[in-house]
Scaffold this motif. Structure first.
Motif, PDB file in Angstrom:
ATOM      1  N   GLY A  87       0.771  -1.232   0.000  1.00  0.00           N
ATOM      2  CA  GLY A  87       0.000   0.000   0.000  1.00  0.00           C
ATOM      3  C   GLY A  87       0.803   1.284   0.000  1.00  0.00           C
ATOM      4  N   TYR A  88       2.132   1.179  -0.090  1.00  0.00           N
ATOM      5  CA  TYR A  88       2.956   2.390  -0.114  1.00  0.00           C
ATOM      6  C   TYR A  88       2.873   3.052  -1.489  1.00  0.00           C
ATOM      7  CZ  TYR A  88       5.146   0.901   4.276  1.00  0.00           C
ATOM      8  OH  TYR A  88       5.370   0.537   5.570  1.00  0.00           O
ATOM      9  N   SER A  89       2.900   4.372  -1.507  1.00  0.00           N
ATOM     10  CA  SER A  89       2.906   5.112  -2.768  1.00  0.00           C
ATOM     11  C   SER A  89       4.323   5.139  -3.333  1.00  0.00           C
ATOM     12  CB  SER A  89       2.428   6.549  -2.549  1.00  0.00           C
ATOM     13  OG  SER A  89       3.370   7.273  -1.770  1.00  0.00           O
ATOM     14  N   PHE A  90       4.440   5.472  -4.627  1.00  0.00           N
ATOM     15  CA  PHE A  90       5.764   5.586  -5.234  1.00  0.00           C
ATOM     16  C   PHE A  90       6.607   6.615  -4.481  1.00  0.00           C
ATOM     17  CE2 PHE A  90       4.624   4.082  -9.816  1.00  0.00           C
ATOM     18  CZ  PHE A  90       4.321   2.823  -9.312  1.00  0.00           C
ATOM     19  N   LYS A  91       5.972   7.695  -4.062  1.00  0.00           N
ATOM     20  CA  LYS A  91       6.688   8.754  -3.346  1.00  0.00           C
ATOM     21  C   LYS A  91       7.231   8.232  -2.016  1.00  0.00           C
ATOM     22  CE  LYS A  91       6.107  13.490  -1.618  1.00  0.00           C
ATOM     23  NZ  LYS A  91       5.165  14.638  -1.491  1.00  0.00           N
ATOM     24  N   GLU A  92       6.415   7.456  -1.308  1.00  0.00           N
ATOM     25  CA  GLU A  92       6.847   6.904  -0.014  1.00  0.00           C
ATOM     26  C   GLU A  92       7.974   5.885  -0.198  1.00  0.00           C
ATOM     27  OE1 GLU A  92       2.764   7.051   2.658  1.00  0.00           O
ATOM     28  OE2 GLU A  92       2.953   5.539   1.066  1.00  0.00           O
ATOM     29  N   PHE A 126      13.924   4.451   0.031  1.00  0.00           N
ATOM     30  CA  PHE A 126      15.171   4.022  -0.607  1.00  0.00           C
ATOM     31  C   PHE A 126      16.144   5.168  -0.833  1.00  0.00           C
ATOM     32  CE2 PHE A 126      12.602   0.358  -2.522  1.00  0.00           C
ATOM     33  CZ  PHE A 126      13.086  -0.548  -1.591  1.00  0.00           C
ATOM     34  N   GLY A 127      15.696   6.391  -0.573  1.00  0.00           N
ATOM     35  CA  GLY A 127      16.560   7.548  -0.782  1.00  0.00           C
ATOM     36  C   GLY A 127      16.822   7.850  -2.232  1.00  0.00           C
ATOM     37  N   VAL A 128      15.815   7.605  -3.087  1.00  0.00           N
ATOM     38  CA  VAL A 128      15.946   7.888  -4.519  1.00  0.00           C
ATOM     39  C   VAL A 128      14.771   8.753  -4.956  1.00  0.00           C
ATOM     40  CG1 VAL A 128      17.190   5.738  -4.966  1.00  0.00           C
ATOM     41  CG2 VAL A 128      14.694   5.779  -5.171  1.00  0.00           C
ATOM     42  N   SER A 129      14.758   9.158  -6.201  1.00  0.00           N
ATOM     43  CA  SER A 129      13.658   9.976  -6.712  1.00  0.00           C
ATOM     44  C   SER A 129      12.435   9.120  -7.012  1.00  0.00           C
ATOM     45  CB  SER A 129      14.082  10.697  -7.987  1.00  0.00           C
ATOM     46  OG  SER A 129      14.302   9.762  -9.031  1.00  0.00           O
ATOM     47  N   SER A 171      10.772   9.177  -9.718  1.00  0.00           N
ATOM     48  CA  SER A 171      10.906   8.673 -11.090  1.00  0.00           C
ATOM     49  C   SER A 171      11.753   7.400 -11.132  1.00  0.00           C
ATOM     50  CB  SER A 171      11.513   9.743 -12.002  1.00  0.00           C
ATOM     51  OG  SER A 171      12.835  10.056 -11.602  1.00  0.00           O
ATOM     52  N   ALA A 172      12.718   7.285 -10.200  1.00  0.00           N
ATOM     53  CA  ALA A 172      13.546   6.071 -10.145  1.00  0.00           C
ATOM     54  C   ALA A 172      12.696   4.859  -9.784  1.00  0.00           C
ATOM     55  CB  ALA A 172      14.675   6.248  -9.138  1.00  0.00           C
ATOM     56  N   ILE A 173      11.746   5.053  -8.870  1.00  0.00           N
ATOM     57  CA  ILE A 173      10.842   3.960  -8.500  1.00  0.00           C
ATOM     58  C   ILE A 173       9.903   3.638  -9.651  1.00  0.00           C
ATOM     59  CG2 ILE A 173       9.026   3.235  -6.902  1.00  0.00           C
ATOM     60  CD1 ILE A 173      11.891   3.347  -5.726  1.00  0.00           C
ATOM     61  N   GLU A 174       9.415   4.663 -10.322  1.00  0.00           N
ATOM     62  CA  GLU A 174       8.540   4.433 -11.484  1.00  0.00           C
ATOM     63  C   GLU A 174       9.270   3.619 -12.549  1.00  0.00           C
ATOM     64  OE1 GLU A 174       7.489   8.377 -12.580  1.00  0.00           O
ATOM     65  OE2 GLU A 174       5.975   8.610 -10.989  1.00  0.00           O
ATOM     66  N   LYS A 175      10.570   3.888 -12.709  1.00  0.00           N
ATOM     67  CA  LYS A 175      11.355   3.158 -13.705  1.00  0.00           C
ATOM     68  C   LYS A 175      11.568   1.708 -13.305  1.00  0.00           C
ATOM     69  CE  LYS A 175      13.860   7.150 -15.534  1.00  0.00           C
ATOM     70  NZ  LYS A 175      15.172   7.842 -15.620  1.00  0.00           N
ATOM     71  N   ARG A 176      11.409   1.384 -12.020  1.00  0.00           N
ATOM     72  CA  ARG A 176      11.507  -0.006 -11.582  1.00  0.00           C
ATOM     73  C   ARG A 176      10.188  -0.740 -11.805  1.00  0.00           C
ATOM     74  NH1 ARG A 176      14.690   0.287  -5.695  1.00  0.00           N
ATOM     75  NH2 ARG A 176      16.243   1.829  -6.335  1.00  0.00           N
ATOM     76  N   ILE A 177       9.089  -0.026 -11.633  1.00  0.00           N
ATOM     77  CA  ILE A 177       7.767  -0.662 -11.656  1.00  0.00           C
ATOM     78  C   ILE A 177       7.128  -0.674 -13.036  1.00  0.00           C
ATOM     79  CG2 ILE A 177       5.416  -0.568 -10.741  1.00  0.00           C
ATOM     80  CD1 ILE A 177       7.431  -1.446  -8.654  1.00  0.00           C
ATOM     81  N   ILE A 178       7.060   0.481 -13.696  1.00  0.00           N
ATOM     82  CA  ILE A 178       6.298   0.616 -14.933  1.00  0.00           C
ATOM     83  C   ILE A 178       6.768  -0.320 -16.045  1.00  0.00           C
ATOM     84  CG2 ILE A 178       5.523   2.222 -16.724  1.00  0.00           C
ATOM     85  CD1 ILE A 178       4.340   2.651 -13.875  1.00  0.00           C
ATOM     86  N   PRO A 179       8.085  -0.533 -16.251  1.00  0.00           N
ATOM     87  CA  PRO A 179       8.506  -1.460 -17.319  1.00  0.00           C
ATOM     88  C   PRO A 179       7.979  -2.874 -17.139  1.00  0.00           C
ATOM     89  CG  PRO A 179      10.338  -0.075 -16.662  1.00  0.00           C
ATOM     90  CD  PRO A 179       9.251   0.172 -15.656  1.00  0.00           C
TER      91      PRO A 179
END
Length: 246
Positions: A199-204, A209-212, A214-222
């Motif tokens: 239930g955590y948001s991309f922002k959370e 992880f101490g990253v942006s 967009s870095a998390i989006e790049k892990r998930i969206i692909p």
């Protein structure tokens, strides 16, 4: 043949052999005294300089092959067919990455969950770790492999792997880029997806992880395209159905 002679993109059979270790050698006996082996685990040390096994221990208990007969070629060829293409390519791409590194090589390794075929024909679920054992003049000369039986692994259709080392993120991202066409997920992607499922948001997750973001989006969206899913909910359902998440 040294790894820098390898035509990357074809499997590493170009530089592995069917030559077993001489377990009566002084070198092998020294390894026996200094390298610890855990229960349900087998170990090998393979030299690219000598094109042979330097050491093997635990293979008869794990996969039915005597330590004085197991070879690198055998270890490669007994990978279960459904895991072989990905396992082979992971080895190639990891070596390609390391070929471009010249320092701290002994700190790099990767793991993969897969099945090997026992000498009696049964399939054995393993967690296998391959690391750099020694290097000379900025080149990998020797690797060490640990394979441990793990009946608790619930292997689905998705290959699971992880990369480790001083430049872990770069290592894993490089593997992801090359292995994208496979049904596979890295440990870093799995960590992010697990938090999404909680239930955590991309922002959370990014803050954790101490990253942006967009870095998390790049892990998930692909993963949408890789696993042919249409939404985040669909991706999470797919992850549970394929035993990516517990």
């Amino acid at each position: 043949m040294h790894p820098d002679k390898l035509e990357f993109g074809t499997y590493s059979k170009a530089f592995i052999t069917d030559v077993p270790a001489d377990l009566n050698s002084q070198e092998a006996m020294q390894f026996k005294q200094t390298i610890r082996r855990f229960p349900d685990e087998a170990i090998y040390i393979y030299s690219f300089k000598e094109n042979r096994m330097l050491y093997a221990d635990g293979w008869e208990e794990l996969l039915g092959y005597r330590d004085d007969e197991i070879t690198m070629m055998t270890i490669v060829n007994i990978t279960a067919p459904e895991y072989a293409p990905f396992s082979n390519e992971l080895n190639d791409k990891a070596l390609m990455f390391l070929h471009n590194k010249t320092t701290n090589l002994e700190q790099y390794s990767f793991t993969i969950e897969l099945k090997k075929i026992h000498k009696d024909g049964t399939h054995v679920p393993l967690i296998s770790k391959v690391g750099v054992f020694a290097s000379e003049n900025g080149q990998v000369t020797t690797i060490i492999g640990h394979s441990q039986k793990n009946e608790s692994i619930n292997l689905g259709n998705v290959m699971r792997y992880a990369a480790y080392g001083p430049e872990k993120n770069e290592f894993e991202e490089e593997l992801n880029k090359h292995l994208f066409r496979h049904y596979a997920i890295s440990e870093k992607e799995k960590e992010a997806l697990s938090l999404v499922a909680q239930g955590y948001s991309f922002k959370e997750i990014a803050a954790r992880f101490g990253v942006s973001q967009s870095a998390i989006e790049k892990r998930i969206i692909p993963m949408y395209r890789r696993f042919d899913v249409k939404s985040l909910t669909h991706l999470i359902s797919f992850a549970f159905a394929n035993h990516i998440l517990p």
